[in-house]
Design a protein around this motif. Structure first.
Motif, short mmCIF file in Angstrom:
data_model
loop_
_atom_site.label_atom_id
_atom_site.label_comp_id
_atom_site.label_asym_id
_atom_site.label_seq_id
_atom_site.Cartn_x
_atom_site.Cartn_y
_atom_site.Cartn_z
N HIS A 106 -11.75 -13.26 4.16
CA HIS A 106 -12.92 -12.47 4.52
C HIS A 106 -12.50 -11.10 5.06
O HIS A 106 -13.14 -10.09 4.78
CB HIS A 106 -13.75 -13.20 5.57
N SER A 107 -11.43 -11.06 5.85
CA SER A 107 -10.93 -9.78 6.37
C SER A 107 -10.51 -8.88 5.22
O SER A 107 -10.83 -7.68 5.21
CB SER A 107 -9.75 -10.02 7.32
N ALA A 108 -9.80 -9.44 4.25
CA ALA A 108 -9.39 -8.65 3.09
C ALA A 108 -10.59 -8.17 2.29
O ALA A 108 -10.63 -7.03 1.82
CB ALA A 108 -8.45 -9.48 2.20
N THR A 109 -11.60 -9.03 2.15
CA THR A 109 -12.80 -8.65 1.42
C THR A 109 -13.54 -7.52 2.13
O THR A 109 -14.10 -6.61 1.50
CB THR A 109 -13.74 -9.86 1.24
N THR A 110 -13.55 -7.56 3.46
CA THR A 110 -14.17 -6.48 4.23
C THR A 110 -13.45 -5.16 3.99
O THR A 110 -14.09 -4.12 3.81
CB THR A 110 -14.17 -6.83 5.72
N SER A 111 -12.13 -5.19 3.97
CA SER A 111 -11.36 -3.96 3.71
C SER A 111 -11.66 -3.42 2.32
O SER A 111 -11.96 -2.23 2.14
CB SER A 111 -9.85 -4.24 3.85
N VAL A 112 -11.59 -4.29 1.31
CA VAL A 112 -11.78 -3.85 -0.07
C VAL A 112 -13.24 -3.46 -0.31
O VAL A 112 -13.53 -2.47 -0.99
CB VAL A 112 -11.33 -4.95 -1.05
N GLY A 113 -14.19 -4.22 0.25
CA GLY A 113 -15.59 -3.90 0.07
C GLY A 113 -15.99 -2.59 0.73
O GLY A 113 -16.82 -1.84 0.19
N ALA A 130 -4.40 -5.25 2.16
CA ALA A 130 -5.71 -4.62 2.00
C ALA A 130 -6.07 -3.77 3.22
O ALA A 130 -6.59 -2.66 3.08
CB ALA A 130 -6.78 -5.69 1.77
N ALA A 131 -5.80 -4.28 4.42
CA ALA A 131 -6.13 -3.53 5.62
C ALA A 131 -5.33 -2.23 5.70
O ALA A 131 -5.87 -1.17 6.03
CB ALA A 131 -5.87 -4.38 6.86
N GLU A 132 -4.05 -2.30 5.38
CA GLU A 132 -3.20 -1.11 5.46
C GLU A 132 -3.58 -0.06 4.43
O GLU A 132 -3.75 1.11 4.75
CB GLU A 132 -1.74 -1.53 5.26
N LYS A 133 -3.73 -0.47 3.19
CA LYS A 133 -3.96 0.49 2.11
C LYS A 133 -5.40 1.00 2.07
O LYS A 133 -5.64 2.18 1.82
CB LYS A 133 -3.59 -0.16 0.76
N ALA A 134 -6.36 0.11 2.29
CA ALA A 134 -7.76 0.51 2.19
C ALA A 134 -8.13 1.50 3.27
O ALA A 134 -8.89 2.44 3.03
CB ALA A 134 -8.67 -0.71 2.25
N CYS A 135 -7.62 1.32 4.47
CA CYS A 135 -7.96 2.22 5.56
C CYS A 135 -7.52 3.65 5.26
O CYS A 135 -8.29 4.60 5.45
CB CYS A 135 -7.29 1.73 6.85
#
Length: 493
Positions: A305-312, A395-400
């Protein structure tokens, strides 16, 4: 001159969240068989319409929560006041039955991808983050489905996790104590499980307006560490279930008290609090001492879910800057940003990253669906075990960083909160704050001995694991973790 006179900046219109997405429709065509795809696509198109209309209106009504600890007579009430937008968004997600999709499993192993696809479309427009991630079900009996209808799809039935002051994600330092309630002739046995009372303090508790909590508490000696932890279902209010239309019980009815609300940088609409448990009633899930084993599936799902939040969130930012490039003119109005090579090159970098993240994320989600339905091969189960913490961190590192590029692509307008990019960046920093534990999570992957593997499978898994470990250690500079990971892989493989 009046504001309506002179140059007027052109407003942009975003496309449909699903049909104009550059990666998701094609990816789902590859993942789903035709019959499943037809059903899922119809649902995603319908839900995309809701995101564009009702959800965006509700998001504008969301405000930070407010805690009223005492009433005018000096009585402790701990009343948590949330905004109309927050309550409306929670009701909307329940109306769509998103959490229920995962457990009804009408599309078998593809149900996970279906539910996460809906979350991916919504998360950029919604401020309901942790509530979705925490709406999961654990049962004492795998054949008992009585909780599913009550916990997964009813409005206001959400779960609330907590962390300790001493250890954070290191659950071995949990201080919360659980004491069994002795059965007497006057007590009625509970069909929810053996009854305990819980005491002590939860330092970081998300979704405090929930009705339930999953709590780890100590049923053995402190010296036994995590082996003495058990898992409990704790109603935040009593009675646990009430008749439709009945008033909500008082916040302190189960001796759970809100010490204070956390003052966070992002996700400010989410009521995160410090809780004091003073003889709170809870029900044992599973066997005593098996708490970490039972809570681990929930933690792994929350990582996705955390990864989905980052990507979404990145999906929404990319949609905004793409739409803006079609209306923003430069060079005296002679050229649009979408026709400017340098601008298009920067957007292309973000777009390629988004496509890569979507494929990595849904590849992992597909493995979860297969594993839950018992159709995953041994190699797929091991790959899921490896990729779950990795996709959360990646996802958190790259999406931000990519969201910040989207903000810059709008110039000064990108810094304005009206376009939602600023809120997405703040939300992403909350997820990024937790990736320091990513390598520790991967170390934990190899802390439990794995079954003997065939030579070909052992070699394949080792190579894949080593590549992920080298990538993450390069990304974060933890060479010590990398050496430990590789050493543990050689030991267990």
């Amino acid at each position: 001159m009046r504001i309506e006179q002179g140059f007027q900046p052109a407003s942009f219109v975003e496309g449909h969240p699903y049909t104009t997405d550059p990666a998701l429709p094609g990816l789902l065509k590859r993942l789903f068989p035709p019959t499943v795809l037809q059903d899922v696509e119809a649902d995603l198109i319908h839900f995309g319409d809701i995101v564009e209309t009702r959800m965006r209106v509700l998001s504008q009504l969301v405000e930070p929560p407010r805690l009223v600890q005492y009433n005018q007579w000096g009585q402790r009430v701990d009343e948590l006041q949330t905004s109309e937008g927050w309550r409306g968004l929670k009701a909307l997600f329940q109306e769509e039955g998103i959490v229920g999709i995962f457990y009804e499993r009408r599309n078998r192993e593809f149900s996970r991808a279906h539910g996460f696809a809906k979350i991916l479309l919504a998360i950029g427009d919604s401020q309901v983050v942790c509530d979705i991630a925490n709406g999961h079900i654990i049962r004492n009996d795998e054949n008992d489905t009585s909780y599913i209808d009550q916990l997964s799809n009813e409005h206001d039935r959400w779960l609330c996790p907590g962390q300790q002051r001493a250890g954070g994600s290191d659950v071995s330092l949990t201080e919360t104590l659980a004491s069994p309630v002795p059965e007497t002739a006057s007590t009625t046995p509970s069909h929810y499980g053996q009854k305990y009372t819980l005491d002590r303090f939860k330092w970081f508790s998300s979704a405090t307006d929930s009705n339930f909590a999953l709590a780890l508490a100590r049923t053995g000696s402190q010296a036994d560490g995590s082996r003495a932890l058990s898992l409990f279902l704790v109603p935040l209010r009593l009675p646990m279930f009430r008749e439709p239309g009945a008033p909500r019980p008082p916040s302190t009815s189960n001796n759970v008290f809100v010490h204070r609300l956390k003052n966070k940088v992002g996700t400010q609409a989410l009521p995160t609090a410090e809780l004091s448990l003073e003889g709170a009633e809870g029900y044992l899930i599973g066997e005593p001492g098996q708490g970490v084993k039972l809570i681990t599936p929930v933690l792994n799902i929350t990582r996705l879910h955390s990864a989905t939040t980052s990507v979404g969130s990145l999906r929404r930012c990319l949609a905004i800057v793409t739409a803006y490039s079609r209306v923003r003119a430069i060079k005296g109005g002679a050229q649009l940003l979408k026709d400017t090579p340098l601008h298009v090159a920067e957007l292309a970098k973000v777009s390629v990253l988004y496509r890569a993240l979507v494929h990595m994320l849904f590849g992992t989600i597909s493995l979860l669906g297969k594993t839950e339905c018992g159709v995953a091969h041994e190699e797929e189960a091991l790959r899921l075990r490896l990729l779950t913490p990795a996709i959360k961190a990646f996802a958190a590192e790259k999406a931000c960083t990519a969201m910040e590029e989207c903000m810059a692509a709008l110039g000064g307008a990108g810094y304005m909160s009206e376009n939602e990019i600023g809120r997405a960046v703040k939300k992403s920093t909350a997820l990024k704050a937790f990736i320091s534990a990513a390598l520790s999570d991967l170390v934990a992957v190899y802390a439990v001995p794995m079954p003997p593997l065939a030579p070909a499978l052992r070699s394949s898994f080792f190579v894949t694991s080593r590549r992920v470990c080298v990538f993450l250690s390069t990304l974060y500079g933890h060479s010590t973790h990398k050496k430990k990971l590789v050493a543990q892989m050689r030991t267990f493989l």
